[in-house]
Scaffold this active site. Sequence first.
Site, PDB file in Angstrom:
ATOM      1  N   ARG A 115       0.822  -1.201   0.000  1.00  0.00           N
ATOM      2  CA  ARG A 115       0.000   0.000   0.000  1.00  0.00           C
ATOM      3  C   ARG A 115       0.865   1.265   0.000  1.00  0.00           C
ATOM      4  NH1 ARG A 115      -4.970   0.667   1.736  1.00  0.00           N
ATOM      5  NH2 ARG A 115      -4.999  -1.203   2.998  1.00  0.00           N
ATOM      6  N   TYR A 116       1.963   1.214   0.763  1.00  0.00           N
ATOM      7  CA  TYR A 116       2.825   2.393   0.896  1.00  0.00           C
ATOM      8  C   TYR A 116       4.086   2.171   0.061  1.00  0.00           C
ATOM      9  CZ  TYR A 116      -0.341   2.804   4.833  1.00  0.00           C
ATOM     10  OH  TYR A 116      -1.459   2.859   5.600  1.00  0.00           O
ATOM     11  N   ARG A 119       7.304   0.264   1.831  1.00  0.00           N
ATOM     12  CA  ARG A 119       7.184  -0.929   2.669  1.00  0.00           C
ATOM     13  C   ARG A 119       5.977  -1.762   2.237  1.00  0.00           C
ATOM     14  NH1 ARG A 119       5.490   3.813   4.500  1.00  0.00           N
ATOM     15  NH2 ARG A 119       3.995   4.091   6.180  1.00  0.00           N
ATOM     16  N   CYS A 128      -2.296 -18.039  14.374  1.00  0.00           N
ATOM     17  CA  CYS A 128      -1.857 -17.253  15.532  1.00  0.00           C
ATOM     18  C   CYS A 128      -1.779 -18.174  16.746  1.00  0.00           C
ATOM     19  CB  CYS A 128      -2.841 -16.136  15.845  1.00  0.00           C
ATOM     20  SG  CYS A 128      -2.852 -14.806  14.633  1.00  0.00           S
ATOM     21  N   CYS A 132      -7.218 -13.263  18.738  1.00  0.00           N
ATOM     22  CA  CYS A 132      -7.733 -12.095  19.461  1.00  0.00           C
ATOM     23  C   CYS A 132      -9.115 -11.774  18.924  1.00  0.00           C
ATOM     24  CB  CYS A 132      -6.811 -10.899  19.242  1.00  0.00           C
ATOM     25  SG  CYS A 132      -5.124 -11.239  19.747  1.00  0.00           S
ATOM     26  N   CYS A 135      -9.611  -9.015  16.260  1.00  0.00           N
ATOM     27  CA  CYS A 135      -8.804  -9.102  15.024  1.00  0.00           C
ATOM     28  C   CYS A 135      -9.495  -8.395  13.855  1.00  0.00           C
ATOM     29  CB  CYS A 135      -8.578 -10.566  14.659  1.00  0.00           C
ATOM     30  SG  CYS A 135      -7.605 -10.774  13.150  1.00  0.00           S
ATOM     31  N   ARG A 137      -8.181  -8.541  10.733  1.00  0.00           N
ATOM     32  CA  ARG A 137      -7.935  -9.320   9.516  1.00  0.00           C
ATOM     33  C   ARG A 137      -8.608 -10.678   9.638  1.00  0.00           C
ATOM     34  NH1 ARG A 137      -2.246  -8.650   8.802  1.00  0.00           N
ATOM     35  NH2 ARG A 137      -2.459  -6.647   7.793  1.00  0.00           N
ATOM     36  N   ASP A 296     -10.427  -0.655  13.888  1.00  0.00           N
ATOM     37  CA  ASP A 296     -10.807  -0.711  12.476  1.00  0.00           C
ATOM     38  C   ASP A 296     -12.249  -1.185  12.359  1.00  0.00           C
ATOM     39  OD1 ASP A 296      -8.325   0.076  11.316  1.00  0.00           O
ATOM     40  OD2 ASP A 296      -7.512  -1.892  11.841  1.00  0.00           O
ATOM     41  N   ASP A 333      -6.518   3.595  10.750  1.00  0.00           N
ATOM     42  CA  ASP A 333      -6.368   3.146   9.370  1.00  0.00           C
ATOM     43  C   ASP A 333      -7.700   3.463   8.718  1.00  0.00           C
ATOM     44  OD1 ASP A 333      -5.009   1.822   7.243  1.00  0.00           O
ATOM     45  OD2 ASP A 333      -4.062   0.538   8.740  1.00  0.00           O
ATOM     46  N   LYS A 340      -3.138   4.736   6.793  1.00  0.00           N
ATOM     47  CA  LYS A 340      -3.016   5.154   8.196  1.00  0.00           C
ATOM     48  C   LYS A 340      -2.806   6.655   8.285  1.00  0.00           C
ATOM     49  CE  LYS A 340      -0.744   1.172  10.233  1.00  0.00           C
ATOM     50  NZ  LYS A 340      -0.497   0.483   8.960  1.00  0.00           N
TER      51      LYS A 340
HETATM   52  C1  LIG Z   1       0.286  -0.535   8.813  1.00  0.00           C
HETATM   53  C2  LIG Z   1       0.815  -0.969   7.517  1.00  0.00           C
HETATM   54  C3  LIG Z   1       2.149  -0.736   7.164  1.00  0.00           C
HETATM   55  C4  LIG Z   1       3.117  -0.040   8.082  1.00  0.00           C
HETATM   56  O1  LIG Z   1       2.843   1.300   8.277  1.00  0.00           O
HETATM   57  P1  LIG Z   1       3.750   2.127   9.297  1.00  0.00           P
HETATM   58  O2  LIG Z   1       3.083   3.442   9.391  1.00  0.00           O
HETATM   59  O3  LIG Z   1       5.117   2.170   8.703  1.00  0.00           O
HETATM   60  O4  LIG Z   1       3.768   1.355  10.571  1.00  0.00           O
HETATM   61  C5  LIG Z   1       2.574  -1.176   5.929  1.00  0.00           C
HETATM   62  N1  LIG Z   1       1.744  -1.792   5.064  1.00  0.00           N
HETATM   63  C6  LIG Z   1       0.464  -2.027   5.363  1.00  0.00           C
HETATM   64  C7  LIG Z   1      -0.404  -2.683   4.363  1.00  0.00           C
HETATM   65  C8  LIG Z   1      -0.041  -1.627   6.610  1.00  0.00           C
HETATM   66  O5  LIG Z   1      -1.333  -1.875   6.918  1.00  0.00           O
END
Ligand SMILES: *Cc1c(COP(=O)(O)O)cnc(C)c1O
Length: 374
Positions: A115-116, A119, A128, A132, A135, A137, A296, A333, A340
Site C-alpha cells: 500500500r505504501y 514498505r 496465531c 484475538c 482481530c 484481519r 478498524d 487506518d 493510516k
Molecule cells: C500498517 C501498515 C504498514 C506499516 O505502516 P507504518 O506506518 O510504517 O507502521 C505497511 N503496510 C500495510 C499494508 C499496513 O497496513
Amino acid sequence: MPASCGTWYTKTMSSPPWIQDLARALTSPGELRRFFSLTGEEEGYFASSPEPDADGAGLSLRIPSYYLNLCTDSPDDPLRRQCVPRRQEFEQRPWEQDDPLHEESHTPRPRLIHRYRDRALFLATDTCAMYCRHCFRRHFTGKRQGGATREEIILAAAYAGATPSLREIILSGGDPLTLHNEDLETLLSTFREARPDLVFRVASRVPVVLPGRITPELSRLLRRWAPLVVVTQFNHPREITPQSTQAVESLVDSGIPLFNQTVLLRGVNDHPDTLEELFQGLVARRVTPYYLFQGDLAPGTAHFRVPLGEAMEIFRCLRMRLSGIALPVFAVDLPQGGGKIPLYPESLSRKEPGWYHLQSLDGRWFRYPDEAPS
Ligand SMILES: *Cc1c(COP(=O)(O)O)cnc(C)c1O
C-alpha cells in the site's frame, strides 16, 4: 488442506516446549466452559457457531494456557475480553466490511500487501498462537491455510527484488512467530537474497500470549537477519508479566529493537490510567510504544470500538501525562483503503451528523462513523 498445515502442532517428544504448549491450547467451547462460567453473551457466540474451528464461520478459537491463566473468571476481565468470543461477533454494522482496509486491492502478489511506497506486508501464515477477538484481519486469520508456500514466498521476494522503492518487508499474518525456526529462516533468507538491503519488521503477539516461544535460539536467529525489528501488541498492563518481560528483554538483549502497537479497546484499555501504566511499563522494559490504534471497522468488532471523540479525549490526557518516549502516535487506518493517518484533536473538525470526515495523507477525504457508545 495444504500439506504445510495440520501436522504442525502435533505433540511429539522431540518438539520444543512451545510447540507442545500450542498443541495444548484451548480450542473448544467445552474446554472453555470448564475454565470459565460463560455468560449469556459468550454462550451466544457458540449458539451461532457451535464449532468455530471447523465450519469456517466466525474467527477460530485458540487460547494458550499461559494466557488463559492470566485471565480471571470475571466476565469484565480485560484479558478474558480479548480471548473469549461473544455473540456480538456475529453482528455487523452497515459500515463494517470484511476487508476494512481494502487490502485485497493492494495485493500485487499472493499474500503480499503493498500500500505504501517503501514498505510492504507479507502474510507469512494465517495461524496465531491466540485468536484475538478484536482481530481486524479476521477474513484471513485462522482459516487453516497455514504458512505461505515456497512458491508464494519466491513470488513475493521476486516482487521485492523488482521494486526498488521497497525498503522494508513487514512479516505479519497471522503470527509469523508461530512458524518453525527453519520456515522462518527460509522466509527471511529468500527475501534477503532477492534484496540484500531490505529491513525486516516482524509483527507478532507471541511475546504477549506465548512468551515461551521466545527462546534464546529464536532471539539469535532473528538477530542474524538484522536489520530486523519486532513489533508486538501489549494491550493491558496485566499482560506485562515476568514471562513476557523475559521474552521482550531476551530479544532486546540480543540486539533486536522492540516496538509496541496497542489497539484501543472498549472494556480493555479505554482509560488514560490503564494506558499510562501500560506505556510506562513498556518503556521500563525497553519496548517503545509506537502506535495506539483506533479500532478498524471489521465485522463483529463494534463492541470493542471506542467512539472516536471519546478516544481523542483519552489520548489528550495521555499527551499531557506522558514523556515523549512513552507516548505512541494515535492513528486510525482509514476505511475504504485510505491508509493510516495520525489523529489530533484538530483532525476531528469537519463533521456531518453521525460521521467524522478525515483526510488521508494524499489529501482525499474519508468518512469514519461517530458511533454511539456500546
Ligand atoms: C500498517 C501498515 C504498514 C506499516 O505502516 P507504518 O506506518 O510504517 O507502521 C505497511 N503496510 C500495510 C499494508 C499496513 O497496513
